[in-house]
Design an enzyme around this catalytic site. Structure first.
Site, PDB file in Angstrom:
ATOM      1  CE  LYS A  31      39.026  39.008  35.346  1.00 38.43           C
ATOM      2  NZ  LYS A  31      39.391  39.131  36.422  1.00 38.43           N
ATOM      3  N   GLY A  87      42.132  34.011  40.006  1.00 36.80           N
ATOM      4  CA  GLY A  87      42.342  34.445  41.343  1.00 36.80           C
ATOM      5  C   GLY A  87      41.164  35.153  41.685  1.00 36.80           C
ATOM      6  NE  ARG A 127      47.099  36.026  41.181  1.00 34.63           N
ATOM      7  CZ  ARG A 127      45.829  36.580  40.914  1.00 34.63           C
ATOM      8  NH1 ARG A 127      45.492  36.316  40.019  1.00 34.63           N
ATOM      9  NH2 ARG A 127      45.691  37.906  41.091  1.00 34.63           N
ATOM     10  CB  SER A 145      43.490  42.490  48.528  1.00 30.12           C
ATOM     11  OG  SER A 145      41.877  40.926  48.005  1.00 30.12           O
ATOM     12  CD  GLN A 203      41.314  38.487  43.392  1.00 22.13           C
ATOM     13  OE1 GLN A 203      42.551  37.746  44.329  1.00 22.13           O
ATOM     14  NE2 GLN A 203      41.416  38.805  42.511  1.00 22.13           N
ATOM     15  CG  ASP A 242      42.474  44.058  38.084  1.00 19.02           C
ATOM     16  OD1 ASP A 242      43.261  43.798  38.620  1.00 19.02           O
ATOM     17  OD2 ASP A 242      41.539  43.933  37.744  1.00 19.02           O
TER      18      ASP A 242
HETATM   19  C1  S3P Z   1      39.107  41.500  42.386  1.00 15.01           C
HETATM   20  C2  S3P Z   1      40.034  41.995  43.394  1.00 15.01           C
HETATM   21  C3  S3P Z   1      41.533  42.426  42.462  1.00 15.01           C
HETATM   22  C4  S3P Z   1      41.686  42.529  41.109  1.00 15.01           C
HETATM   23  C5  S3P Z   1      40.814  41.126  40.271  1.00 15.01           C
HETATM   24  C6  S3P Z   1      39.384  41.834  40.568  1.00 15.01           C
HETATM   25  C7  S3P Z   1      38.318  41.458  42.353  1.00 15.01           C
HETATM   26  O1  S3P Z   1      41.886  41.857  43.384  1.00 15.01           O
HETATM   27  O2  S3P Z   1      43.156  42.598  40.690  1.00 15.01           O
HETATM   28  O3  S3P Z   1      41.025  41.110  39.373  1.00 15.01           O
HETATM   29  O4  S3P Z   1      37.131  40.948  42.125  1.00 15.01           O
HETATM   30  O5  S3P Z   1      37.730  40.756  43.548  1.00 15.01           O
HETATM   31  P1  S3P Z   1      43.035  42.302  44.616  1.00 15.01           P
HETATM   32  O6  S3P Z   1      41.725  41.568  45.802  1.00 15.01           O
HETATM   33  O7  S3P Z   1      43.850  40.931  45.204  1.00 15.01           O
HETATM   34  O8  S3P Z   1      43.473  42.978  44.738  1.00 15.01           O
END
Ligand code: S3P
Length: 450
Positions: A28, A100, A128, A173, A175, A325
């Site tokens: 993903k 997210g 969120r 994070s 993200q 996750d």
């Molecule tokens: C992700 C980062 C994680 C993870 C999410 C995918 C990504 O989140 O939980 O399913 O693709 O960068 P966080 O950055 O909030 O930890």
């Protein structure tokens, strides 16, 4: 907005083990990034193995709305990008659904494109936190106005002349890290992101793959990432590996049902994603990697999972970013293990698709497993055998809770029901059929409509 029908399901102990080869969908995290970087590159990007789950399809739609051409030809996704700074103002609200990752990464892109946009999402995503990205992106020159707490829907005015940031990410994070880097792509000079704990590095790897200059300095448990802004991103071929976070569910199913032995080919084995595999081995699981190789710049291998009895362990907090996750499904396995499992430092679980710390504890408690939340730790007292089950699990629009609860039901005395399994399609379309097929005809439909 798309109305998704509620899908109640139940899982019960199969009369036959899981066997054979199980293919899991594409990663993903890598799928979102491939579409986004393809849209920012010049030329045609070819993506194979893309996850065609709801979350990623939202990203594909958003990139189209921003002017990129995104098409599927047979099994290949083709993205004709517009170059950095070349995206155009979308005519309508961008709806990121349940995702997210899509919302946070896209905020980074929109922050350094000088036009107006509005982003929303489903009820889970609208709950969120977004300040974790809008705070640094505001310092970069973008303007955001959102609901109370800075939540979606969010109106965004991208910066005309974005500033490169030096940013110390306050929470572990990927993200947030990625949003700042994506904004920095259209800012002159060097963007520097420091993370105290290393998180998944797919953005860094893929930026390099598309021709950006990215350097990474390891500092203790963390990293300092530097990106030279306004690079010429060139279209690239991306091969998306199987998602280790999705592989976690069939692996856990095999570890719940005595006699199981499954092979999952082509799973991504990036070390910043494989904390669950380390943990399961410490618990005594027979989990082997065969045929390890590099594909599209990421390590990949075939995983062989064989049913084994597990023992409870202490999972250290520093492992959390590499398996963030996977805690709900680990908690399910811990319920069957001999002894207690303590999973430490799970604060970030509270801000996932649901409050996963509380929801995981509630899932187990509803099925007569002894569980405690102690600060940011989750403690599961394993039964050392077959937990009672019989509960109804509230999934709170969270795909991973739904799959975890169904895996639990494969190993409990009484069936486990989930209120709504429809969100499984965000990350793992076909999950139910795949598990039932691997059990075979003699096992009956272990997962079925409730
Ligand atoms: C992700 C980062 C994680 C993870 C999410 C995918 C990504 O989140 O939980 O399913 O693709 O960068 P966080 O950055 O909030 O930890």
């Amino acid at each position: 907005m798309k109305i998704i029908p509620v899908r109640p399901l139940s899982a019960s102990r199969p009369t036959a083990p899981l066997t054979g080869t199980i293919r899991v969908p594409g990663d993903k995290s890598i799928s979102h990034r491939a579409l986004m970087f393809g849209a920012l590159a010049v030329g045609q990007t070819r993506i194979t193995g893309l996850l065609e789950g709801e979350d990623v399809l939202r990203t594909a739609a958003a990139m189209r709305a921003l002017g990129a051409e995104v098409e599927r030809h047979d099994d290949v996704w083709l993205v004709s990008g517009r170059g950095i700074g070349g995206l155009v103002e979308p005519a309508d609200v961008l709806d990121m659904g349940n995702s997210g990752t899509a919302a946070r990464l896209l905020s980074g892109i929109l922050a350094s494109h000088p036009f107006f946009s509005v982003m929303t999402g489903d009820a889970s995503l609208r709950r969120r936190p977004m300040r974790r990205v809008t705070d640094p992106l505001t310092a970069c020159g973008a303007r955001f106005s959102g609901r109370e707490g800075g939540r979606l829907p969010l109106a965004i005015e991208g910066a005309r002349d974005a500033m490169p940031l030096e940013y110390d990410v306050p929470v572990p994070s990927a993200q947030v890290k990625s949003a700042v880097l994506l904004c920095g792509l259209n800012a002159p000079g060097i963007t520097v992101v420091t993370e105290r704990e290393a998180t998944r590095d797919h953005s860094e790897n893929m930026l390099r793959h598309f021709g950006a200059e990215v350097s990474v300095e390891i500092q203790g448990t963390g990293r300092i990432i530097s990106l030279r802004g306004q690079p010429h991103l060139r279209a690239a071929n991306v091969v998306v590996p199987g998602d280790p976070s999705s592989a976690a569910f069939p692996i856990a199913a095999a570890l719940m049902v005595p006699g199981s032995r499954i092979v999952i080919p082509g799973v991504g084995l990036n070390l910043l994603r494989t904390g669950l595999f380390t943990t399961l081995r410490e618990m005594g699981a027979e989990l082997r990697v065969e045929n390890q190789r590099m594909e599209g710049g990421e390590p990949v291998g075939d995983i062989v999972a064989v049913y084994t009895e597990l023992r409870g362990i202490d999972v250290p907090p520093e492992r959390a970013p590499s398996m963030i996750d996977e805690y709900p499904v680990l908690a399910v396995l811990a319920a069957r293990a001999n002894g207690t499992t303590r999973m430490r430092g799970l604060k970030e679980l509270r801000v996932k698709e649901s409050d996963r710390l509380s929801a995981t504890a509630a899932m187990l408690a509803a099925n007569h497993v002894r569980v405690e939340v102690d600060g940011d730790d989750l403690i599961v007292h394993g039964t050392g055998g077959t937990p009672m089950g019989g509960g109804m699990v509230e999934t709170h629009m969270d795909h991973r809770l739904a799959m975890s609860a169904l895996v639990l039901g494969l190993g409990t005395e009484l069936a486990v029901a989930v209120d709504d399994a429809s969100f499984i399609d965000t990350s793992f379309p076909g999950f139910v059929e795949l598990i039932n097929t691997s059990i075979g005809n003699s096992g009956g439909d272990a997962l079925r409509a409730a």
